[in-house]
Motif scaffolding. Structure first.
Motif, short mmCIF file in Angstrom:
data_model
loop_
_atom_site.label_atom_id
_atom_site.label_comp_id
_atom_site.label_asym_id
_atom_site.label_seq_id
_atom_site.Cartn_x
_atom_site.Cartn_y
_atom_site.Cartn_z
N PRO A 198 0.81 -1.22 0.00
CA PRO A 198 0.00 0.00 0.00
C PRO A 198 0.84 1.27 0.00
CG PRO A 198 -1.01 -1.63 1.43
CD PRO A 198 0.32 -2.20 1.01
N ASP A 199 1.96 1.27 0.73
CA ASP A 199 2.82 2.45 0.76
C ASP A 199 3.42 2.74 -0.61
OD1 ASP A 199 2.40 2.91 3.43
OD2 ASP A 199 4.27 1.97 4.11
N SER A 200 3.92 1.71 -1.29
CA SER A 200 4.56 1.96 -2.59
C SER A 200 3.52 2.27 -3.67
CB SER A 200 5.43 0.76 -3.01
OG SER A 200 4.65 -0.38 -3.31
N ARG A 232 -7.14 -2.44 0.95
CA ARG A 232 -8.24 -3.38 0.71
C ARG A 232 -7.83 -4.55 -0.18
NH1 ARG A 232 -12.13 -2.92 -3.23
NH2 ARG A 232 -11.84 -0.67 -3.46
N VAL A 233 -6.98 -4.29 -1.18
CA VAL A 233 -6.66 -5.35 -2.15
C VAL A 233 -5.37 -6.10 -1.82
CG1 VAL A 233 -7.89 -4.13 -3.98
CG2 VAL A 233 -5.41 -3.81 -3.74
N ALA A 234 -4.61 -5.63 -0.83
CA ALA A 234 -3.37 -6.32 -0.47
C ALA A 234 -3.65 -7.74 0.00
CB ALA A 234 -2.64 -5.53 0.61
N GLY A 238 0.59 -8.68 2.70
CA GLY A 238 0.68 -7.23 2.57
C GLY A 238 1.11 -6.74 1.20
N THR A 239 1.23 -7.65 0.22
CA THR A 239 1.69 -7.24 -1.11
C THR A 239 0.54 -7.21 -2.11
OG1 THR A 239 2.28 -9.48 -1.82
CG2 THR A 239 3.98 -8.19 -0.67
N ILE A 240 0.79 -6.51 -3.20
CA ILE A 240 -0.20 -6.31 -4.27
C ILE A 240 0.50 -6.53 -5.59
CG2 ILE A 240 -1.79 -4.65 -5.32
CD1 ILE A 240 -1.35 -3.00 -2.60
N GLU A 241 -0.06 -7.37 -6.46
CA GLU A 241 0.48 -7.55 -7.80
C GLU A 241 -0.25 -6.58 -8.74
OE1 GLU A 241 3.01 -9.47 -9.23
OE2 GLU A 241 3.55 -9.60 -7.11
N LEU A 242 0.51 -5.65 -9.33
CA LEU A 242 -0.06 -4.67 -10.24
C LEU A 242 0.28 -5.08 -11.67
CD1 LEU A 242 -1.43 -2.01 -10.93
CD2 LEU A 242 0.71 -0.83 -10.42
#
Length: 254
Positions: A198-200, A232-234, A238-242
């Motif tokens: 979320p931070d990045s 919400r999507v992490a 805690g990671t998110i694939e964009l």
């Protein structure tokens, strides 16, 4: 229905303001923005170019990927702040202040001239003519953009929260154009993804020209929305694939 991205192509003042916004945030841009898929970069420059110029080089994201044994890479950007950051990070590359419409380079001095996330800022006719001057016959004009894959629902929502980009506006109108002396333009598409927290994700949004030039209240509201979406999507870790779709284009100098 998602609103169309802002279009500054017919507003020179807004276009210049957005294009000039990155220098003051060079470190943020370097930290937040992704590079490009290696296979896209290899295709972009064509086979075995000796002299390659990265125009609109920014902090050198694409510049570093263009470097190869036996190849000379030159970086050009109109913003002295970006060139300073690039020179600090990639001291072995010659880095010059200049514009696409007036390159500080000799006639017929390059085999490939590439623009990463930058062609939307140029005057197409003038920049094409200048590229033709600098490229050797048979040289490649390469244009590349990373676009978020908004076929994924949360990514489309991310785009709505952040507002549109100049590049997205250009693609909504059919994509980039080139002018004389270049003729047909060839396209390849590459799918890939980057990993965020979320931070990045907030930093990625903050590095966009629209938010770099927005007022404090508007910027804060948009970034708060990005943070809520990211949290919400992490995933559990805690990671998110964009996901991205990289569009690469080539035109050959006659």
């Amino acid at each position: 229905m998602m609103p169309l991205p802002p279009d500054h192509s017919s507003d020179p003042a807004q276009k210049a303001k957005h294009a000039a916004s990155f220098g003051a945030a060079a470190e943020l841009y370097e930290r937040a923005r992704p590079g490009y898929p290696d296979d896209a970069v290899a295709w972009l420059v064509g086979p075995d170019p000796r002299d390659v110029v990265d125009v609109g080089a920014g902090t050198g994201k694409l510049t570093r990927q263009l470097m190869a044994p036996g190849r000379r890479v030159t970086a050009v950007d109109h913003d002295a702040g970006m060139i300073a950051e690039l020179s600090r990070r990639v001291p072995e590359v010659e880095a010059l202040v200049g514009r696409a419409e007036a390159l500080p380079l000799a006639d017929a001095s390059a085999d490939a001239l590439v623009f990463g996330q930058a062609w939307q800022w140029v005057d197409v006719a003038e920049a094409s003519r200048e590229a033709g001057r600098v490229l050797r016959p048979g040289g490649v004009l390469g244009l590349v953009w990373n676009l978020r894959d908004e076929s994924v629902p949360w990514v489309a929502e991310f785009g709505e929260v952040m507002r549109g980009s100049d590049a997205a506006g250009m693609f909504a109108k059919g994509g980039p154009a080139v002018a004389a002396p270049f003729g047909a333009i060839e396209e390849r598409v590459f799918s890939w993804s980057t990993t965020h927290t979320p931070d990045s994700l907030v930093e990625l949004a903050a590095s966009r020209s629209y938010l770099l030039t927005a007022g404090d209240a508007e910027r804060a509201a948009v970034l708060a929305g990005v943070r809520r979406l990211g949290e919400r999507v992490a995933g559990p870790d805690g990671t998110i694939e964009l996901p991205y779709v990289t569009h690469a284009f080539r035109a050959i100098r006659p």
